[in-house]
Write an enzyme that holds these catalytic residues in place. Structure first.
Site, PDB file in Angstrom:
ATOM      1  N   SER A   1       0.845  -1.191   0.000  1.00 43.92           N
ATOM      2  CA  SER A   1       0.000   0.000   0.000  1.00 43.92           C
ATOM      3  C   SER A   1       0.881   1.243   0.000  1.00 43.92           C
ATOM      4  O   SER A   1       2.104   1.150   0.008  1.00 43.92           O
ATOM      5  CB  SER A   1      -0.888   0.006   1.241  1.00 43.92           C
ATOM      6  N   LYS A   2       0.224   2.400   0.016  1.00 44.55           N
ATOM      7  CA  LYS A   2       0.922   3.693   0.085  1.00 44.55           C
ATOM      8  C   LYS A   2       1.941   3.714   1.223  1.00 44.55           C
ATOM      9  O   LYS A   2       2.999   4.319   1.109  1.00 44.55           O
ATOM     10  CB  LYS A   2      -0.089   4.821   0.351  1.00 44.55           C
ATOM     11  N   ARG A   3       1.554   3.064   2.315  1.00 46.57           N
ATOM     12  CA  ARG A   3       2.400   3.032   3.500  1.00 46.57           C
ATOM     13  C   ARG A   3       3.813   2.502   3.201  1.00 46.57           C
ATOM     14  O   ARG A   3       4.775   2.861   3.849  1.00 46.57           O
ATOM     15  CB  ARG A   3       1.703   2.125   4.523  1.00 46.57           C
ATOM     16  N   HIS A   4       3.897   1.630   2.204  1.00 45.71           N
ATOM     17  CA  HIS A   4       5.204   1.076   1.863  1.00 45.71           C
ATOM     18  C   HIS A   4       5.904   1.929   0.810  1.00 45.71           C
ATOM     19  O   HIS A   4       6.821   1.481   0.155  1.00 45.71           O
ATOM     20  CB  HIS A   4       5.056  -0.350   1.325  1.00 45.71           C
ATOM     21  N   SER A   5       5.445   3.121   0.648  1.00 44.11           N
ATOM     22  CA  SER A   5       5.909   4.039  -0.387  1.00 44.11           C
ATOM     23  C   SER A   5       5.898   3.394  -1.770  1.00 44.11           C
ATOM     24  O   SER A   5       6.756   3.651  -2.594  1.00 44.11           O
ATOM     25  CB  SER A   5       7.260   4.680  -0.042  1.00 44.11           C
TER      26      SER A   5
END
Ligand code: GLU
Length: 482
Positions: A248-252
């Site tokens: 996800s976005k969280r993992h860049s």
């Protein structure tokens, strides 16, 4: 005789083309190139509620940027078009009617409220929702709004296929719900449109993400209901973040165009994504493949079952490597949009010299302004003052070091090359100012000249800036210290 390979990338235009979607596109593209087959772009836009108007442009721009240009598609055209599902509604209706006539589909008039209460009841009972075939027993007039459902047969009792990646997969027919094939607004569902198109477009292999595995038995049932031969399926492994959670976005992890705008090179992305679920095997430690090498080495057998892990550090490392290895004349056009504004007043030769000094360090090209601004603009004097190590060096001392540097440069006849400057400063200069430890002195000069404490080598930087600029900046620093 084996059929010619025809594969498709079939994104739904529901937003940005995410890097996981690009991986599917890439694997299809490589497989097509490996087999001298055809790579097709098909836009699956039948979910009107999730449709995002400029998503198709984003998809096309992403594929273009990466060089994954389709052989057939909405822009390229081809003999199997149209390649946008919303332009094929008549076809789906025609084929749905065929299945309605054969009894494979049946009309259902149930309201959303009724279906919701069935769903809630199933949830309470802890069972999977399955339509109760109410409308099979209680038909209404076909003029009333209705959907067409697929009547999942009791026979065969299992739907199985030999997945090119996962091996034999099977689902019990009893676990498959009577899914909707045609919606009440006349649009097909994903299942119907996908199957009709894979058949009409003569798709030989479906390479798609693992999350579609539960849909595949439904597709196989539809193929059988039509009496069509199904394509081969290869379900690509999931991509997880480094913490093993769904990417996800969280993992860049970003969209393709975000990577473009941050200054990742297309070859970096291609190489990085190819390794997300594929490797050459046989103990290969090869880290970097050219497109040609990838195309040659690729095979469906070497696609792995286990999840792939997205490591953004590796992505940065790869990009840095590509940037370091590209010759400057190939890099300059790529760098063009990334330079700081002030670079506009400088020519390619100067920019090239500046870039050469940071080429080892840069990871993505949007770091360019930060790493090179001082080559193009004098540093802000307030910043210089704030950055000078005045807690360690007295102001008067710093001023005298700066003045001696100006004097020695102006008297020097050795030229303004890095090596000559280094010798001049390490020998004559340090002797003149009677300093043994050069660290603090060179830091004062560095900050005066660049406004920064971390820069490329001081003497290389001075050489690129040239005598006039260096002397001017040293004078500015003396002025700001007064
Ligand atoms: N439209 C589906 C998607 O958005 C395609 C899945 C498939 O390749 O069948 O990913």
């Amino acid at each position: 005789m084996s059929v010619p390979v025809r594969v498709r990338f079939a994104p739904s235009p529901t937003g940005m083309l995410h890097i996981g979607g690009v991986r599917s596109a890439l694997f299809n593209w490589i497989w097509a190139r490996h087999t001298s087959g055809v790579f097709i772009l098909r836009i699956e836009d039948t979910d009107r509620a999730r449709y995002v108007p400029d998503a198709v442009d984003q998809i096309t721009a992403s594929l273009d940027w990466l060089g994954l240009t389709p052989d057939e598609g909405p822009i390229q055209g081809g003999n199997y078009g149209p390649y946008v599902q919303s332009e094929r509604l008549e076809l789906y209706r025609h084929y749905a009617e065929q299945l309605l006539a054969s009894g494979a589909l049946y009309p259902c008039w149930c309201t959303t409220e009724r279906l919701d209460s069935l769903r809630q009841a199933a949830q309470k009972a802890g069972t999977a929702f399955a339509y109760d075939r109410h409308c099979l027993k209680h038909p209404q007039a076909l003029t009333e709004p209705h959907v067409l459902r697929y009547k999942v047969p009791a026979n065969p009792s299992v739907v199985a296929w030999d997945d090119e990646v996962r091996g034999k997969l099977e689902f019990k027919t009893a676990d498959i719900d009577d899914f909707v094939a045609l919606k009440s607004d006349g649009y097909p569902t994903y299942h119907l449109a996908n199957v009709v198109d894979d058949h009409l477009m003569e798709i030989s292999h479906v390479l798609r993400a693992e999350e579609w595995i539960p849909s595949t038995p439904k597709h196989l049932l539809l193929f059988a209901a039509f009496g069509w031969e199904a394509p081969h399926y290869a379900h690509l492994p999931q991509v997880l973040g480094s913490d093993k959670a769904k990417l996800s976005k969280r993992h860049s992890a970003k969209s393709a165009l975000e990577y473009r705008d941050e200054g990742y090179l297309p070859d970096t992305i291609i190489n990085f994504l190819a390794a997300l679920g594929w490797n050459e095997g046989s103990g290969s430690t090869k880290e970097i493949y050219s497109r040609q090498e990838l195309i040659q080495a690729f095979s469906l057998e070497r696609i792995q079952k286990s999840p792939a892990v997205f490591e953004s550090d590796r992505l940065d490392w790869l990009n840095g490597k590509y940037i370091r290895e590209l010759p400057i004349d190939e890099l300059l056009p790529i760098l063009e949009p990334f330079w700081p504004k002030a670079a506009g007043a400088f020519d390619d030769a100067y920019r090239g010299e500046a870039f050469a000094l940071i080429q080892e360090r840069i990871k993505h090209l949007d770091e360019l302004p930060d790493l090179t601004d001082f080559f193009f603009t004098d540093p802000d004097q307030k910043l210089v003052k704030a950055t000078l190590p005045l807690d360690k060096v007295e102001q008067a001392t710093a001023t005298s070091w700066l003045q001696s540097a100006i004097d020695i440069i102006e008297k020097s006849t050795v030229g303004f090359e890095a090596a000559a400057l280094e010798k001049l400063f390490r020998d004559d200069y340090l002797t003149t100012i009677a300093v043994e430890k050069p660290g603090p002195v060179f830091m004062v000069l560095r900050v005066a000249i660049t406004g920064k404490t971390a820069t490329p080598g001081l003497f290389e930087t001075m050489a690129v800036l040239g005598q006039k600029t260096v002397v001017k900046r040293l004078q500015n620093a003396i002025f700001v210290l007064k």
